[in-house]
Scaffold this active site. Structure first.
Site, PDB file in Angstrom:
ATOM      1  NE  ARG A   1       6.727   4.578   0.703  1.00 46.43           N
ATOM      2  CZ  ARG A   1       6.176   5.606   1.549  1.00 46.43           C
ATOM      3  NH1 ARG A   1       7.200   5.903   2.610  1.00 46.43           N
ATOM      4  NH2 ARG A   1       4.954   6.002   1.856  1.00 46.43           N
TER       5      ARG A   1
ATOM      6  CE1 TYR B   1       1.138  -0.236   4.507  1.00 47.59           C
ATOM      7  CE2 TYR B   1      -0.087   1.867   4.340  1.00 47.59           C
ATOM      8  CZ  TYR B   1       0.760   0.752   5.160  1.00 47.59           C
ATOM      9  OH  TYR B   1       1.123   1.255   6.321  1.00 47.59           O
TER      10      TYR B   1
ATOM     11  CE  LYS C   1       2.923   3.689   3.314  1.00 47.82           C
ATOM     12  NZ  LYS C   1       3.133   3.641   4.685  1.00 47.82           N
TER      13      LYS C   1
ATOM     14  CD  GLU D   1      10.077   1.714  10.395  1.00 51.69           C
ATOM     15  OE1 GLU D   1       9.996   2.963   9.606  1.00 51.69           O
ATOM     16  OE2 GLU D   1      10.004   0.640   9.974  1.00 51.69           O
TER      17      GLU D   1
ATOM     18  NE  ARG E   1      -5.330 -20.217   3.566  1.00 55.16           N
ATOM     19  CZ  ARG E   1      -4.248 -20.885   3.912  1.00 55.16           C
ATOM     20  NH1 ARG E   1      -4.229 -21.956   3.141  1.00 55.16           N
ATOM     21  NH2 ARG E   1      -3.414 -20.626   4.876  1.00 55.16           N
TER      22      ARG E   1
ATOM     23  CG  HIS F   1       1.257 -20.689   1.681  1.00 56.35           C
ATOM     24  ND1 HIS F   1       0.320 -21.573   1.830  1.00 56.35           N
ATOM     25  CD2 HIS F   1       1.716 -20.043   2.551  1.00 56.35           C
ATOM     26  CE1 HIS F   1       0.237 -21.179   3.540  1.00 56.35           C
ATOM     27  NE2 HIS F   1       1.069 -20.614   3.708  1.00 56.35           N
TER      28      HIS F   1
HETATM   29  C1  LIG Z   1       6.395   1.989   9.618  1.00 56.95           C
HETATM   30  C2  LIG Z   1       6.446   3.250   9.019  1.00 56.95           C
HETATM   31  N1  LIG Z   1       7.657   3.876   8.866  1.00 56.95           N
HETATM   32  C3  LIG Z   1       7.633   4.783   8.335  1.00 56.95           C
HETATM   33  C4  LIG Z   1       6.313   5.860   7.988  1.00 56.95           C
HETATM   34  C5  LIG Z   1       6.488   7.084   7.440  1.00 56.95           C
HETATM   35  O1  LIG Z   1       6.750   7.125   6.099  1.00 56.95           O
HETATM   36  P1  LIG Z   1       5.836   8.532   5.515  1.00 56.95           P
HETATM   37  O2  LIG Z   1       6.811   9.680   5.521  1.00 56.95           O
HETATM   38  O3  LIG Z   1       6.166   8.057   3.706  1.00 56.95           O
HETATM   39  O4  LIG Z   1       4.442   8.578   5.656  1.00 56.95           O
HETATM   40  C6  LIG Z   1       5.302   5.039   8.073  1.00 56.95           C
HETATM   41  C7  LIG Z   1       4.050   5.953   7.642  1.00 56.95           C
HETATM   42  O5  LIG Z   1       3.129   5.374   7.894  1.00 56.95           O
HETATM   43  C8  LIG Z   1       5.367   3.789   8.646  1.00 56.95           C
HETATM   44  O6  LIG Z   1       3.904   2.971   8.722  1.00 56.95           O
END
Ligand SMILES: Cc1ncc(COP(=O)(O)O)c(C=O)c1O
Length: 285
Positions: free
Chosen positions: A52, A33, A147, A179, A100, A102
């Site tokens: 991204r 996403y 993501k 993070e 379903r 994998h």
């Molecule tokens: C795990 C994680 N890290 C970093 C970010 C920050 O990313 P962005 O600045 O692109 O929103 C997000 C954003 O939701 C996130 O879910």
């Protein structure tokens, strides 16, 4: 005007949008996403978000269902179809509907879903007082650069913050800052911004990149590196960044004040630079 979403080629009211139960997003969390902020109906840093998106698709070996030009067109329609000037777009692609198993399905068609919600940037008191965070061991997988829609680890980690009355959980892997559960984290030490590296242990935030750009353009010293937990706990300032929260000061970590316990001077400088950049780019259209 009701909330209009996009699903597989159609724009429709959200209450009329349905996905089959065998969608691999539902069954396996097999998808990726993006979240894209929109100011005055202009998508912010769109080419960076689309890049991204491509990296995430490459990471899960799924072909991009649209060219960048098609994405721009679809996003433009969705933004126009929704009522507010400032929005955030949630864009979601799964490997589609299949029996379903994998193994990648041979001829499933990816499911493409996008929705828009009003974007409300953080209220002033969050800047003035800062927000609280807790810390936890980063127990996620080794591809945090994708993501992925499978967010259970992030959900469980972020809930630790909510349960403690805080807004974010700061993660340490092997004692090193990675993070936040839903944001990137920066520290400030003696006037230098400290940032973890963009590797497979964090999501490469679009806001993170903008902070690096703004620091470089304005002569603010910044060091990218591996920062140990003790150093982060003794930092003068901590910030969190994300597309919807922009830059926010963290003034309490695990119940203890960060630095002076108030948003620091560099935070205020970066906040001003960020707002100035946003206004300049949005005015330019
Ligand atoms: C795990 C994680 N890290 C970093 C970010 C920050 O990313 P962005 O600045 O692109 O929103 C997000 C954003 O939701 C996130 O879910």
């Amino acid at each position: 005007m009701s909330q209009i979403i996009y699903l597989n080629g159609k724009f429709l009211p959200i209450d009329q949008a349905f996905v089959p139960v065998l969608d691999r997003g539902f069954i396996f969390g097999d998808g990726i996403y993006e979240v894209i902020p929109v100011y005055s109906r202009h998508a912010f840093r769109l080419s960076e978000h689309l890049r991204r998106l491509q990296n995430s698709l490459d990471g899960i070996r799924l072909a991009n269902p649209h060219s960048d030009a098609e994405w721009v067109d679809l996003l433009g329609h969705l933004i126009e179809a929704n009522p507010t000037e400032d929005q955030y777009i949630y864009l979601h692609i799964t490997r589609g509907v299949a029996k379903r198993d994998h193994a990648f399905p041979k001829d499933a068609v990816p499911t493409v879903f996008m929705m828009s919600n009003p974007l409300v940037t953080p209220p002033r008191d969050l800047y003035e007082n800062g927000v609280g965070a807790v810390s936890a061991v980063d127990n996620r997988w080794d591809r945090c650069d994708i993501k992925a829609i499978a967010l259970l680890p992030n959900i469980l980690l972020r809930q630790l913050a909510i349960d403690a009355g805080a807004v974010e959980t700061i993660l340490f892997r092997g004692g090193i800052l990675t993070e936040g559960a839903a944001s990137n984290i920066f520290a400030v030490e003696n006037g230098v911004i400290l940032a973890p590296p963009k590797d497979n242990h964090m999501l490469p935030g679009i806001t993170y990149d903008l902070i690096l750009e703004l620091a470089a353009a304005n002569g603010i010293p910044l060091e990218v590196g591996q920062f140990a937990e003790a150093r982060i706990r003794h930092a003068d300032e901590l910030w969190l960044t994300s597309s919807t929260k922009e830059v926010l000061p963290i003034t309490v970590l695990d119940g203890k004040p960060v630095g002076s316990g108030k948003p620091g001077a560099l935070f205020w400088k970066m906040h001003a630079l960020y707002q100035e950049y946003k206004n300049r780019v949005m005015r330019a259209g």
